[in-house]
Design a protein around this motif. Structure first.
Motif, PDB file in Angstrom:
ATOM      1  N   THR A 200     117.622  73.027  25.804  1.00  0.00           N
ATOM      2  CA  THR A 200     117.363  71.933  24.507  1.00  0.00           C
ATOM      3  C   THR A 200     116.270  72.172  24.575  1.00  0.00           C
ATOM      4  O   THR A 200     115.283  72.076  24.704  1.00  0.00           O
ATOM      5  CB  THR A 200     117.886  71.210  23.823  1.00  0.00           C
ATOM      6  OG1 THR A 200     117.641  70.176  25.084  1.00  0.00           O
ATOM      7  CG2 THR A 200     119.835  71.555  24.901  1.00  0.00           C
ATOM      8  N   ASP A 201     115.669  71.909  22.080  1.00  0.00           N
ATOM      9  CA  ASP A 201     114.894  71.787  22.373  1.00  0.00           C
ATOM     10  C   ASP A 201     113.748  70.653  22.606  1.00  0.00           C
ATOM     11  O   ASP A 201     113.164  69.781  22.871  1.00  0.00           O
ATOM     12  CB  ASP A 201     114.829  71.818  20.959  1.00  0.00           C
ATOM     13  CG  ASP A 201     114.697  73.760  20.260  1.00  0.00           C
ATOM     14  OD1 ASP A 201     113.987  74.196  20.551  1.00  0.00           O
ATOM     15  OD2 ASP A 201     114.600  73.882  19.154  1.00  0.00           O
ATOM     16  N   GLU A 202     114.569  69.413  21.958  1.00  0.00           N
ATOM     17  CA  GLU A 202     114.897  67.810  22.707  1.00  0.00           C
ATOM     18  C   GLU A 202     114.534  67.811  24.180  1.00  0.00           C
ATOM     19  O   GLU A 202     113.336  66.923  24.402  1.00  0.00           O
ATOM     20  CB  GLU A 202     116.043  67.485  22.781  1.00  0.00           C
ATOM     21  CG  GLU A 202     116.327  67.220  21.089  1.00  0.00           C
ATOM     22  CD  GLU A 202     117.048  68.293  20.758  1.00  0.00           C
ATOM     23  OE1 GLU A 202     117.624  68.420  19.354  1.00  0.00           O
ATOM     24  OE2 GLU A 202     117.851  69.280  21.393  1.00  0.00           O
ATOM     25  N   GLU A 203     115.083  68.292  25.096  1.00  0.00           N
ATOM     26  CA  GLU A 203     114.219  68.796  26.009  1.00  0.00           C
ATOM     27  C   GLU A 203     112.623  69.196  26.850  1.00  0.00           C
ATOM     28  O   GLU A 203     112.286  68.394  27.536  1.00  0.00           O
ATOM     29  CB  GLU A 203     115.827  69.094  27.361  1.00  0.00           C
ATOM     30  CG  GLU A 203     116.754  68.233  27.697  1.00  0.00           C
ATOM     31  CD  GLU A 203     118.085  69.532  28.306  1.00  0.00           C
ATOM     32  OE1 GLU A 203     118.871  69.067  28.972  1.00  0.00           O
ATOM     33  OE2 GLU A 203     117.718  71.013  28.252  1.00  0.00           O
ATOM     34  N   ILE A 204     112.516  70.202  26.373  1.00  0.00           N
ATOM     35  CA  ILE A 204     111.416  70.511  26.552  1.00  0.00           C
ATOM     36  C   ILE A 204     109.868  69.745  25.667  1.00  0.00           C
ATOM     37  O   ILE A 204     109.309  69.399  25.588  1.00  0.00           O
ATOM     38  CB  ILE A 204     111.382  71.818  25.441  1.00  0.00           C
ATOM     39  CG1 ILE A 204     111.629  72.975  26.469  1.00  0.00           C
ATOM     40  CG2 ILE A 204     109.669  72.604  25.718  1.00  0.00           C
ATOM     41  CD1 ILE A 204     111.683  74.227  25.746  1.00  0.00           C
ATOM     42  N   ALA A 205     110.975  69.192  24.650  1.00  0.00           N
ATOM     43  CA  ALA A 205     109.833  68.147  23.679  1.00  0.00           C
ATOM     44  C   ALA A 205     109.568  66.588  24.422  1.00  0.00           C
ATOM     45  O   ALA A 205     108.575  66.124  24.659  1.00  0.00           O
ATOM     46  CB  ALA A 205     111.017  67.189  22.535  1.00  0.00           C
ATOM     47  N   GLY A 206     110.898  66.079  25.864  1.00  0.00           N
ATOM     48  CA  GLY A 206     110.632  65.427  26.453  1.00  0.00           C
ATOM     49  C   GLY A 206     108.906  65.351  27.477  1.00  0.00           C
ATOM     50  O   GLY A 206     108.821  64.523  27.593  1.00  0.00           O
ATOM     51  N   LEU A 207     108.912  66.843  27.330  1.00  0.00           N
ATOM     52  CA  LEU A 207     107.890  67.127  28.506  1.00  0.00           C
ATOM     53  C   LEU A 207     106.124  66.840  28.054  1.00  0.00           C
ATOM     54  O   LEU A 207     105.610  65.893  28.592  1.00  0.00           O
ATOM     55  CB  LEU A 207     108.466  68.670  29.244  1.00  0.00           C
ATOM     56  CG  LEU A 207     109.130  69.176  29.908  1.00  0.00           C
ATOM     57  CD1 LEU A 207     109.185  70.351  29.553  1.00  0.00           C
ATOM     58  CD2 LEU A 207     108.661  68.744  31.445  1.00  0.00           C
ATOM     59  N   ARG A 208     106.342  66.576  26.431  1.00  0.00           N
ATOM     60  CA  ARG A 208     104.999  66.587  25.912  1.00  0.00           C
ATOM     61  C   ARG A 208     104.993  65.227  25.720  1.00  0.00           C
ATOM     62  O   ARG A 208     103.582  64.262  25.618  1.00  0.00           O
ATOM     63  CB  ARG A 208     105.647  67.128  24.407  1.00  0.00           C
ATOM     64  CG  ARG A 208     104.083  66.811  23.518  1.00  0.00           C
ATOM     65  CD  ARG A 208     104.024  67.306  22.733  1.00  0.00           C
ATOM     66  NE  ARG A 208     103.942  69.081  22.322  1.00  0.00           N
ATOM     67  CZ  ARG A 208     102.916  69.133  22.464  1.00  0.00           C
ATOM     68  NH1 ARG A 208     101.689  69.243  21.866  1.00  0.00           N
ATOM     69  NH2 ARG A 208     102.835  71.193  23.016  1.00  0.00           N
TER      70      ARG A 208
END
Length: 250
Positions: free
Chosen positions: A134-142
């Motif tokens: 999800t977009d939220e999961e990828i944002a968590g990497l940042r």
């Protein structure tokens, strides 16, 4: 009685009357004790202690005393011995006849092989992330690296090392491919030991965070091929660094 009934050969041709279907064989299973065993606790404690050691900075052999470990844990030697056997099968310790058990220090060639295998697994995970995360999961990497911008990286190198390790573990986890996750688990434990050692060498930390941000941008854009290539190149860059600079592994 008819002639058909009196003929035994005809009767046997029909076979015996069908009986009840046999029950399928099932294994006999005892109830499982859900509390962790002494072996499991000893295994976990020993593995965590070994991973925390700076084994690649030391030239000295690290010998593990089974008797002392049992005393320190407050348990018998049997679960410690069983834990040692499991750690040996995973490549963390080795048993030397008539000498004892020693922590394994991988050679440079072995480390490079591990990193190369990791590059294949993690790059495939990156490809899968662009499809399933999800977009939220990828944002968590940042968010993992928000504390290391504006020149704060060098001042917080230990914290960055931990974030770096968590980043790579998360890449694998977000693939949602359980087979890939299982294959990577033991390998990454070895990788974590060498990553912690190399992150402060040369310009590895600065290059690492730049690579990570480029990877995150590719994942955010769902740029599958680019994300896969960037992750693979990042891992192989570590292999090149080890080959060129990690003379302490020889």
């Amino acid at each position: 009685m008819t002639s058909r009934d009196r003929n035994p050969r005809r009767a046997s041709a029909r076979g015996p009357a069908p009986g009840p279907a046999p029950l399928a064989l099932q294994p006999l299973l005892a109830p499982i004790d859900t509390t962790p065993s002494f072996k499991h606790k000893a295994y976990t404690a020993l593995k965590n202690a070994i991973v925390a050691m700076d084994v690649y900075r030391s030239r000295e052999e690290i010998r593990l005393d089974e008797r002392k470990l049992a005393q320190d844990f407050g348990i018998s030697r049997t679960p410690v011995r069983e834990a040692m056997a499991q750690l040996e099968s995973e490549g963390f310790v080795r048993s030397v006849p008539r000498r004892g058990i020693y922590v394994v220090r991988k050679t440079k060639a072995e480390v490079i092989e591990m990193i190369t295998a990791w590059a294949a697994l993690e790059s495939m995970a990156a490809r899968l992330i662009t499809k399933v995360a999800t977009d939220e999961e990828i944002a968590g990497l940042r968010k993992m690296f928000a504390a290391f911008v504006d020149g704060k990286l060098r001042a917080h190198l230990d914290e960055y090392s931990d974030a770096n390790i968590e980043f790579h573990q998360t890449i694998i986890r977000l693939s949602r491919n359980q087979v890939l996750i299982d294959l990577a688990e033991n390998l990454f434990t070895h990788m974590r030991m060498i990553r912690r050692t190399t992150i402060g060498e040369k310009d590895r930390a600065d290059r690492s965070i730049k690579d990570h941000m480029a990877i995150i941008e590719a994942l955010e854009a769902r740029a599958t091929e680019r994300a896969e290539d960037l992750v693979r190149d990042h891992a192989l860059g570590l292999a090149e660094h080890v080959a060129q600079y990690a003379d302490y592994l020889d």
